[in-house]
Design a protein around this motif. Structure first.
Motif, short mmCIF file in Angstrom:
data_model
loop_
_atom_site.label_atom_id
_atom_site.label_comp_id
_atom_site.label_asym_id
_atom_site.label_seq_id
_atom_site.Cartn_x
_atom_site.Cartn_y
_atom_site.Cartn_z
N ASP A 62 -26.61 44.78 67.45
CA ASP A 62 -25.87 43.54 67.69
C ASP A 62 -25.90 43.11 69.16
N HIS A 63 -25.73 44.06 70.07
CA HIS A 63 -25.49 43.69 71.47
C HIS A 63 -26.68 43.00 72.15
N ILE A 64 -27.89 43.53 71.95
CA ILE A 64 -29.00 42.95 72.69
C ILE A 64 -29.95 42.11 71.83
N GLY A 106 -25.38 42.76 61.70
CA GLY A 106 -24.42 41.89 62.37
C GLY A 106 -23.63 42.65 63.40
N ILE A 107 -22.64 41.98 63.98
CA ILE A 107 -21.77 42.65 64.95
C ILE A 107 -21.03 43.76 64.21
N VAL A 108 -21.06 44.92 64.79
CA VAL A 108 -20.57 46.11 64.12
C VAL A 108 -19.14 45.93 63.57
N HIS A 109 -18.30 45.16 64.27
CA HIS A 109 -16.92 44.98 63.81
C HIS A 109 -16.78 43.88 62.76
N VAL A 110 -17.85 43.16 62.53
CA VAL A 110 -17.86 42.20 61.43
C VAL A 110 -18.44 42.89 60.19
N GLY A 127 -18.62 53.28 69.67
CA GLY A 127 -18.80 53.19 71.11
C GLY A 127 -18.70 51.76 71.58
N ASP A 128 -17.57 51.16 71.31
CA ASP A 128 -17.34 49.77 71.69
C ASP A 128 -15.83 49.54 71.67
N SER A 129 -15.31 48.96 72.74
CA SER A 129 -13.85 48.91 72.86
C SER A 129 -13.19 48.03 71.80
N HIS A 130 -13.93 47.09 71.23
CA HIS A 130 -13.31 46.22 70.23
C HIS A 130 -13.26 46.81 68.84
N THR A 131 -13.47 48.11 68.77
CA THR A 131 -13.28 48.83 67.52
C THR A 131 -11.86 48.62 67.00
N GLY A 344 -18.46 32.29 68.47
CA GLY A 344 -19.06 33.50 67.90
C GLY A 344 -18.28 34.70 68.36
N SER A 345 -18.88 35.91 68.27
CA SER A 345 -18.33 37.21 68.70
C SER A 345 -17.51 37.88 67.60
N CYS A 346 -17.17 39.14 67.86
CA CYS A 346 -16.39 39.88 66.87
C CYS A 346 -14.94 39.41 66.84
N THR A 347 -14.53 38.58 67.80
CA THR A 347 -13.18 38.03 67.77
C THR A 347 -13.12 36.83 66.83
N GLY A 405 -25.48 37.97 66.07
CA GLY A 405 -25.47 38.95 67.16
C GLY A 405 -24.30 38.70 68.07
N CYS A 406 -24.16 39.54 69.10
CA CYS A 406 -23.06 39.40 70.05
C CYS A 406 -23.28 38.21 70.97
N SER A 407 -24.55 37.93 71.26
CA SER A 407 -24.92 36.73 71.99
C SER A 407 -24.17 36.60 73.31
N MET A 408 -23.60 35.43 73.52
CA MET A 408 -23.02 35.10 74.82
C MET A 408 -21.67 35.77 75.06
N CYS A 409 -21.24 36.63 74.15
CA CYS A 409 -20.02 37.39 74.43
C CYS A 409 -20.25 38.32 75.61
N LEU A 410 -21.40 38.98 75.66
CA LEU A 410 -21.70 39.79 76.84
C LEU A 410 -23.08 39.54 77.40
N ALA A 411 -23.82 38.63 76.77
CA ALA A 411 -25.03 38.12 77.39
C ALA A 411 -26.04 39.21 77.77
N SER A 427 -14.91 34.08 72.54
CA SER A 427 -15.03 35.54 72.64
C SER A 427 -13.76 36.14 73.22
N ASN A 428 -13.85 37.36 73.75
CA ASN A 428 -12.63 38.08 74.12
C ASN A 428 -12.52 38.47 75.59
N ARG A 429 -13.55 38.23 76.38
CA ARG A 429 -13.48 38.66 77.77
C ARG A 429 -13.94 37.57 78.72
N GLY A 433 -18.63 37.50 85.75
CA GLY A 433 -20.01 37.83 85.39
C GLY A 433 -20.22 38.21 83.94
N ARG A 434 -19.17 38.17 83.13
CA ARG A 434 -19.26 38.66 81.75
C ARG A 434 -20.34 37.95 80.93
N GLN A 435 -20.49 36.65 81.15
CA GLN A 435 -21.41 35.91 80.27
C GLN A 435 -22.80 35.75 80.88
S1 SF4 Z 1 -16.89 42.29 72.17
FE1 SF4 Z 1 -18.69 41.02 72.22
S2 SF4 Z 1 -20.27 42.47 72.80
FE2 SF4 Z 1 -18.58 43.72 72.07
S3 SF4 Z 1 -18.98 43.99 69.88
FE3 SF4 Z 1 -17.72 42.17 70.11
S4 SF4 Z 1 -19.15 40.48 70.12
FE4 SF4 Z 1 -20.28 42.33 70.58
#
Ligand code: SF4
Lengths: 473, 198
Positions: A62-64, A106-110, A127-131, A344-347, A405-411, A427-429, A433-435
């Motif tokens: 998802d991330h890259i 897809g995004i692991v949390h979706v 291994g992702d804080s939005h677990t 977009g994003s897991c949020t 994908g995660c796309s512009m959430c962490l770019a 997104s959530n952050r 420089g996040r994007q």
């Molecule tokens: S916070 Fe962003 S980068 Fe992390 S899993 Fe969710 S969508 Fe992907």
């Protein structure tokens, strides 16, 4: 004395106490992806260790992953290599993997919730804080580092200290145009970005109970932005109905059996909490960030804070944020010009998010100077959206509809801000420089607020742009 | 893997001021493209140390008087945000052996502990005094004594805190829990069986 959900799930999953006083906790579900997990397989190989419970681990990318062209090999060599390492490791260790075009990527949390892998009463790691997202189902869901990914792969357990539990009760009824995203941004702004350190958050009260599962995921997703290690909501009929019939959920009499177990995990009526907070949900307005942490958020009617009104490090923090965001003290946030809109994003990258926006976009067109992308959270979200004709509605309004994908959430893929562009983002952050650009600026908000900002070309109130009734005073 | 016991950390220190320094700032996302952590040191705090054209912004980490510092000092909620272990890895690879801050974000703290990088908490007043000392004389040596829960510098003592279980893990060299976890294999399997996860 009754127990809360955190205590019940914890007690169930404790393997034993370790010599140093920590506990060894069994992990029911482990999700892995290409950015923080490949290194862990290298660590296993160094120690000549095998994966202990491969059937309890699931992988996706998802991330890259690019969102315009996912054909292999990917244009970015390093991205290609990371995906390859993950794919090789999963086949070597017998781990189920959902690659692009499998229909489940897809995004692991979706992905976890939509397949029904996420179930009440589980301990879940990734291994992702939005677990913390998975807590919406009544789970202890923890983001972990790569060494801990290694620990879970090798032993299916983690060494942990128990958390305290804070119950956050959201009372009343949300006003029209106020969404789950506004609720969590408001909570974080109220309690602070480190207010939750040492705590698991239990979200409760009528506003939370009336939420759909997708809305609950949005709330739990951002627990980590409030400093809490995880957040959860007690499972109820809404939870069970969401799960019934999903691919990886037991069916028939097995479902009934699971149901009885799931119900038992909800916090007892006489459960005790280490702390209690009550938030009046009726007073929450559409909320947007103005600074560089998710806690630097205000009502859409509000003005950017004045550093002179506070002292010490707080003043430095505000000054730093204003300087980075190129905003002036006391300026209204509404009307801040934007360049990019990201939904977009897991949020906020689930079907209901795109449906909500599509329902409002009709007849509108994004401002000429705005670049807008809509990125579904998973292949299943994408397929469902297509079946309803949502991409056409977004495209007619001037959005690009992308691949999941995660796309512009962490770019980490090619979707990035350029220079000091301002992005209205679901997104959530909003970290510096996040994007993807070291000087890029992010303003977090709900999907319908992103759509409103895209149309006006500046931060706007969705209630006004879309003529939503009953405008809150 | 059980490492070596860590009881005292000695070295020069550098103060990177600020609350809520997140892991995106510590290591920007574009440096997460790697399949090992080995190359991360130079990318530490990259976007606050360098301009987009690669020229130095004269960040405190790049000032000659702090070159070779082994102890990082910062403020509250250090390491918040992403769970990326790349952040503590970069800090370690840059040459830091310990971190002193007002408070730490939890996932970051856990990651550091596993990697053998002690994170100790020092109250604001004490941090300010310590930062002042270092600003006057960057060559001062600091000693973090985990057993005594104190930092000494220029004959002054600064109390710090650390959770008992974490401190004991450093002293007993069990901060990397994996070996310990693996000895519980039977208990793990029994738990899996009991919960229907086997
Ligand atoms: S916070 Fe962003 S980068 Fe992390 S899993 Fe969710 S969508 Fe992907």
């Amino acid at each position: 004395m009754g127990r809360n959900l955190y205590q019940k799930v914890w007690d169930d999953h404790v393997v034993r106490q370790l010599d140093n006083g920590q506990y060894q906790l069994f992990i029911a579900l482990h999700l892995i992806h290409e950015v923080t997990s490949p290194q862990a397989f290298g660590m296993l190989a160094d120690k000549k260790l095998k994966v202990a419970y491969p059937a309890r681990t699931f992988a996706t990318v998802d991330h890259i992953i690019p969102t315009d062209n996912q054909s292999r090999p990917l244009a970015d060599d390093m991205a290609e290599k990371m995906i390859q390492v993950l794919s090789d490791a999963t086949s070597e260790h017998g781990i189920e993997y959902f690659p692009p075009s499998s229909g489940a990527q897809g995004i692991v949390h979706v992905v976890g919730p939509e397949l029904g892998l996420t179930q009440p009463g589980m301990t879940i790691c990734c291994g992702d804080s939005h677990t913390s997202t998975h807590g919406a189902f009544g789970c202890i869901a923890l983001g972990i580092g790569t060494s801990q990914v290694r620990d879970v792969l090798a032993s299916q357990t983690l060494a942990m200290d128990p958390l305290k539990v804070r119950r956050i009760t959201v009372t009343g009824k949300l006003a029209t145009g106020v969404t789950a995203k506004d609720v969590i941004l408001h909570i974080i702004a109220t309690l602070g970005v480190n207010g939750g350190v040492g705590f698991a958050y239990e979200y409760a009260g009528p506003v939370i109970e009336n939420m759909t599962m997708e809305e609950r995921m949005t709330v739990c997703n951002m627990s980590i932005e409030g400093g809490a290690r995880c957040g959860y909501i007690n499972p109820d009929e809404t939870t069970f109905e969401f799960l019934r019939g999903r691919e990886r959920v037991p069916s028939g009499s097995d479902f009934d059996q699971a149901l009885t177990r799931w119900k038992g995990y909800a916090s007892d009526v006489d459960a005790e909490f280490d702390d209690e907070v009550i938030i009046d949900g009726s007073r929450i307005a559409p909320t947007v960030t103005w600074g560089v942490t998710p806690g630097q958020a205000i009502s859409i009617e509000g003005s950017v804070p004045d550093p002179e009104a506070v002292s010490g490090l707080d003043r430095d923090l505000i000054n730093d944020a204003l300087g980075y965001m190129k905003l002036k003290a006391n300026q209204p946030i509404k009307g801040t010009r934007i360049n990019v809109a990201f939904i977009g994003s897991c949020t906020n990258g689930r079907l209901s998010d795109f449906r909500a926006v599509a329902g409002l976009l009709n007849g509108h067109r994004i401002a000429d100077h705005v670049r807008a992308i809509a990125v579904p959270g998973s292949e299943k979200v994408d397929a469902a959206a297509r079946a309803e004709g949502l991409p056409e509605i977004f495209e007619a309004a001037g959005f690009e509809w992308r691949l999941p994908g995660c796309s512009m959430c962490l770019a980490m893929n090619p979707d990035k801000l350029v220079g000091d562009e301002v992005c209205a983002s679901s997104s959530n952050r909003n970290f510096q420089g996040r994007q993807g650009s070291p000087t890029g600026r992010t303003i977090l908000m709900s999907p319908i607020m992103v759509a409103a900002a895209a149309i006006r070309g500046e931060v706007a109130d969705a209630r006004e742009v879309f003529g939503l009734e009953e405008i809150a005073s | 893997m059980t490492g070596i016991p860590i009881d005292k950390i000695n070295g020069r220190a550098v103060y990177v001021a600020g609350n809520d320094i997140d892991t995106d700032r510590i290591i920007p996302a574009r440096y997460l493209k790697c399949v090992t952590f080995d190359e991360l040191g130079p990318a530490l705090f990259y976007d606050v140390r360098f301009n987009e054209d690669g020229t130095s912004r004269n960040h405190v980490l790049d000032r000659p008087e702090y070159a070779g510092a082994e102890i990082l000092i910062s403020d509250n909620n250090f390491g918040c945000g992403s769970s990326r272990e790349h952040a503590p890895q970069a800090i370690g690879k840059f040459g830091f052996k310990a971190i002193i801050a007002g408070s730490f974000a939890e996932i970051f703290h856990g990651n550091c502990t596993t990697l053998g990088i002690p994170c100790v908490v020092m109250a604001q007043e004490q941090r300010e005094r310590l930062a002042q000392l270092l600003a006057q004389d960057p060559t001062l040596d600091l000693t973090i004594d985990l057993a005594a829960r104190q930092v000494t510098c220029a004959n002054m003592i600064f109390p710090v805190t650390m959770k008992d279980s974490v401190r004991d893990a450093f002293l007993a060299a069990t901060y990397d829990p994996l070996d310990n976890l693996l000895t519980g294999r039977e208990a793990i399997d029994a738990t899996a069986e009991r919960l229907g996860y086997a």
